[in-house]
Design an enzyme around this catalytic site. Structure first.
Site, short mmCIF file in Angstrom:
data_model
loop_
_atom_site.label_atom_id
_atom_site.label_comp_id
_atom_site.label_asym_id
_atom_site.label_seq_id
_atom_site.Cartn_x
_atom_site.Cartn_y
_atom_site.Cartn_z
N THR A 215 0.87 -1.19 0.00
CA THR A 215 0.00 0.00 0.00
C THR A 215 0.89 1.22 0.00
O THR A 215 1.68 1.42 0.93
CB THR A 215 -0.90 0.00 1.25
OG1 THR A 215 -1.64 -1.20 1.23
CG2 THR A 215 -1.84 1.18 1.25
N PHE B 26 -19.02 -5.19 7.95
CA PHE B 26 -18.31 -4.09 8.62
C PHE B 26 -19.26 -3.16 9.36
O PHE B 26 -19.06 -1.95 9.42
CB PHE B 26 -17.40 -3.34 7.63
CG PHE B 26 -16.12 -4.08 7.42
CD1 PHE B 26 -16.09 -5.27 6.73
CD2 PHE B 26 -14.93 -3.63 7.98
CE1 PHE B 26 -14.92 -6.00 6.57
CE2 PHE B 26 -13.75 -4.35 7.83
CZ PHE B 26 -13.76 -5.53 7.12
N GLY C 239 -17.74 -2.20 18.18
CA GLY C 239 -16.79 -2.86 19.07
C GLY C 239 -15.85 -1.86 19.71
O GLY C 239 -16.15 -0.67 19.81
N CYS D 271 -3.23 -2.42 9.12
CA CYS D 271 -3.67 -1.71 7.91
C CYS D 271 -4.53 -0.48 8.18
O CYS D 271 -4.14 0.63 7.82
CB CYS D 271 -4.41 -2.66 6.99
SG CYS D 271 -3.43 -4.10 6.57
C1 UGA Z 1 -7.94 -4.87 5.99
C2 UGA Z 1 -8.93 -4.89 4.80
O1 UGA Z 1 -10.16 -5.48 5.20
C3 UGA Z 1 -8.35 -5.66 3.62
O2 UGA Z 1 -9.22 -5.61 2.50
C4 UGA Z 1 -6.99 -5.04 3.23
O3 UGA Z 1 -6.37 -5.74 2.16
C5 UGA Z 1 -6.07 -5.07 4.44
O4 UGA Z 1 -6.68 -4.33 5.53
C6 UGA Z 1 -4.75 -4.44 4.04
O5 UGA Z 1 -4.74 -3.25 3.71
O6 UGA Z 1 -3.75 -5.15 3.94
P1 UGA Z 1 -7.29 -6.62 7.93
O7 UGA Z 1 -6.51 -5.49 8.54
O8 UGA Z 1 -6.64 -7.95 7.79
O9 UGA Z 1 -7.78 -6.22 6.44
O10 UGA Z 1 -8.57 -6.83 8.85
P2 UGA Z 1 -10.14 -6.54 8.80
O11 UGA Z 1 -10.85 -7.82 8.77
O12 UGA Z 1 -10.48 -5.57 7.76
O13 UGA Z 1 -10.36 -5.89 10.25
C7 UGA Z 1 -9.71 -4.68 10.64
C8 UGA Z 1 -10.17 -4.25 12.00
O14 UGA Z 1 -11.53 -3.80 11.98
C9 UGA Z 1 -10.11 -5.31 13.08
O15 UGA Z 1 -9.61 -4.76 14.27
C10 UGA Z 1 -11.56 -5.73 13.27
O16 UGA Z 1 -11.84 -6.22 14.57
C11 UGA Z 1 -12.26 -4.39 13.04
N1 UGA Z 1 -13.67 -4.55 12.61
C12 UGA Z 1 -13.98 -5.12 11.42
C13 UGA Z 1 -14.68 -4.04 13.43
O17 UGA Z 1 -14.44 -3.49 14.52
N2 UGA Z 1 -15.99 -4.15 13.01
C14 UGA Z 1 -16.31 -4.74 11.83
O18 UGA Z 1 -17.54 -4.80 11.51
C15 UGA Z 1 -15.28 -5.23 11.02
#
Ligand code: UGA
Length: 435
Positions: free
Chosen positions: A121, A253, A257, A264
């Site tokens: 990125t 999403f 929480g 990321c």
């Molecule tokens: C994120 C993006 O979702 C990916 O598409 C992207 O490729 C990646 O960053 C990156 O740039 O490399 P990631 O960091 O692995 O992926 O995790 P997510 O599943 O997106 O969760 C991120 C955070 O948001 C976590 O702390 C999760 O607990 C939180 N979250 C997610 C919430 O608090 N609520 C939600 O509804 C969803």
């Protein structure tokens, strides 16, 4: 096709392994000798489901190999993916020295056409900068292309995401580069049926920043609504469900929480704010996204303080250290925010996480780690839930109640039903729900 990947972090290693899995011949290069040695022994530097098996399989089938030598990588293939780190600098801007270094070293040893593909990125206009760098360090007039191909995989589901993406975005400037990338991705396009989007390089770079920031904004939005729910006597899960059934909004999403974490979202939102500032646009909306995320952590802490009254000498069981389930990654995890503050307040901490324990132990080696959530909660005055691991959701609540000093839970992931907790006479506080 032969493909070189420079950088064996999350993105580089998963991308390289998946390219090998779909039939390409891949050389993954990293200047960290110990990492390359680990990989050659099939020890993974990161925890990711199915990755060790896929690495082993593809090495044995001679489609995947590792090297510490970037010149070897340059000789190996005409397509070089750059997946090195872009860690945040002092003001949130990305540190581009690793990317620049790869560009320079490739240019110095290039003897025929090369396509350099940005996979990390990166800020908008990295493509331009890379082009300038390569032209400057090239010894003769050799043709080359730069492309941007941002990655959208999530930790914990990285292999599945890489092999079945929603879309493939490529920023290109020549037909040759587009054709090479289309050929590389042909097996993935065929199996997933996803779209292959061609655009200019700045648009591809911006698509990545905008996507991550939009998702972070969605989380901060629902977290802000959760605060109003608490004040108005509404239930955030019912509200989110009601919103999410609208196809334009979607249920994804919308889980309120304790705030987003990971390597990321926090870094990428910071970087996007910084880039926008540099272009002369103050991205107030994203600055508010950051503020809400921080305030969600502080609000959680206030709930704990209200319940405990005095934190000193209280035994606090923390369930979940990783920033999300399915990973051992603790970067920007809520646990790293709360643990130092609770230690400062002289609480006695007991910790549990099925995978991230080892990584947390490197930072907090003197703390006590337990093998199961119930062992961790034994004799605790309160339990904090920070990660939505399935093992926490499936805990036997009667057993939990019987082992705790006082049955009380503050749940940062809304894993349980407040009514059930009330029936079981467990003090229960979660996010955006009245109790
Ligand atoms: C994120 C993006 O979702 C990916 O598409 C992207 O490729 C990646 O960053 C990156 O740039 O490399 P990631 O960091 O692995 O992926 O995790 P997510 O599943 O997106 O969760 C991120 C955070 O948001 C976590 O702390 C999760 O607990 C939180 N979250 C997610 C919430 O608090 N609520 C939600 O509804 C969803």
């Amino acid at each position: 096709m032969k493909i070189t990947i420079v950088g064996t972090g999350y993105v580089g290693l998963v991308t390289g392994t998946c390219f090998a899995e779909i039939g390409h011949e891949v050389l993954c290069v990293d200047n960290d000798t110990s990492k390359i040695e680990m990989l050659r022994r099939f020890e993974m530097p990161i925890y990711e489901k199915d990755l060790p098996e896929l690495v082993k399989k593809n090495v044995h089938e001679k489609r995947l190999q590792f090297s510490t030598c970037i010149e070897e990588g340059n000789r190996f293939s005409e397509v070089i993916f750059v997946a090195v780190g872009t860690p945040p600098g002092y003001k949130g801007e990305a540190n581009m020295s690793y990317v620049e270094n790869v560009g320079r070293r490739v240019a110095e040893t290039m003897d025929s056409y090369r396509l350099l593909v940005e996979k990390s990125t990166v800020p908008i206009n990295t493509g331009e900068q890379l082009k300038r760098t390569i032209s400057k360090y090239l010894s003769s007039d050799i043709d080359f292309d730069i492309a941007s191909n941002p990655e959208f995989l999530r930790e914990g589901t990285a292999i599945e995401d890489a092999l079945n993406p929603d879309r493939i975005v490529v920023g290109i400037e020549s037909v040759r580069a587009a054709e090479l990338l289309r050929k590389i991705y042909a097996p993935i396009i065929e199996r997933s049926g996803c779209e292959f989007l061609e655009m200019n390089i700045a648009s591809a770079e911006l698509t990545k920043h905008a996507s991550n920031s939009f998702l972070a904004m969605k989380i901060s939005f629902i977290n802000a609504v959760s605060r109003i729910c608490e004040l108005a006597g509404a239930d955030i899960q019912q509200v989110a469900h009601g919103m999410g059934l609208d196809k334009r909004i979607s249920p994804n999403f919308l889980n309120a929480g304790v705030g987003y974490g990971g390597s990321c979202f926090p870094k990428d939102v910071d970087a996007f704010v910084h880039i926008a500032d540099q272009y002369g646009y103050s991205f107030e909306l994203l600055k508010e996204v950051q503020r809400i995320n921080q305030s969600q952590r502080e609000h959680f802490m206030q709930k704990l303080q209200r319940e405990l009254w005095v934190t000193q000498d209280k035994t606090i069981a923390i369930l979940g250290l990783a920033f999300k389930p399915g990973t051992d990654d603790i970067r920007q995890a809520p646990s790293l925010y709360f643990v130092p503050q609770l230690l400062e307040a002289k609480a006695k901490l007991k910790l549990w996480d099925p995978i991230a324990k080892a990584k947390f132990d490197e930072i907090h080696p003197t703390l006590n780690y337990y093998d199961t959530p119930i062992e961790c909660a034994t004799d605790a005055d309160i339990v904090l839930i920070l990660t939505d691991w399935p093992e926490i959701k499936s805990m036997d609540l009667d057993r939990l109640k019987s082992v705790m000093k006082c049955p009380a839970i503050i749940d940062g992931r809304n894993l349980f039903d407040p009514k059930e907790m009330k029936n079981k006479k467990i003090s229960y506080y979660s996010i955006g729900r009245t109790h």
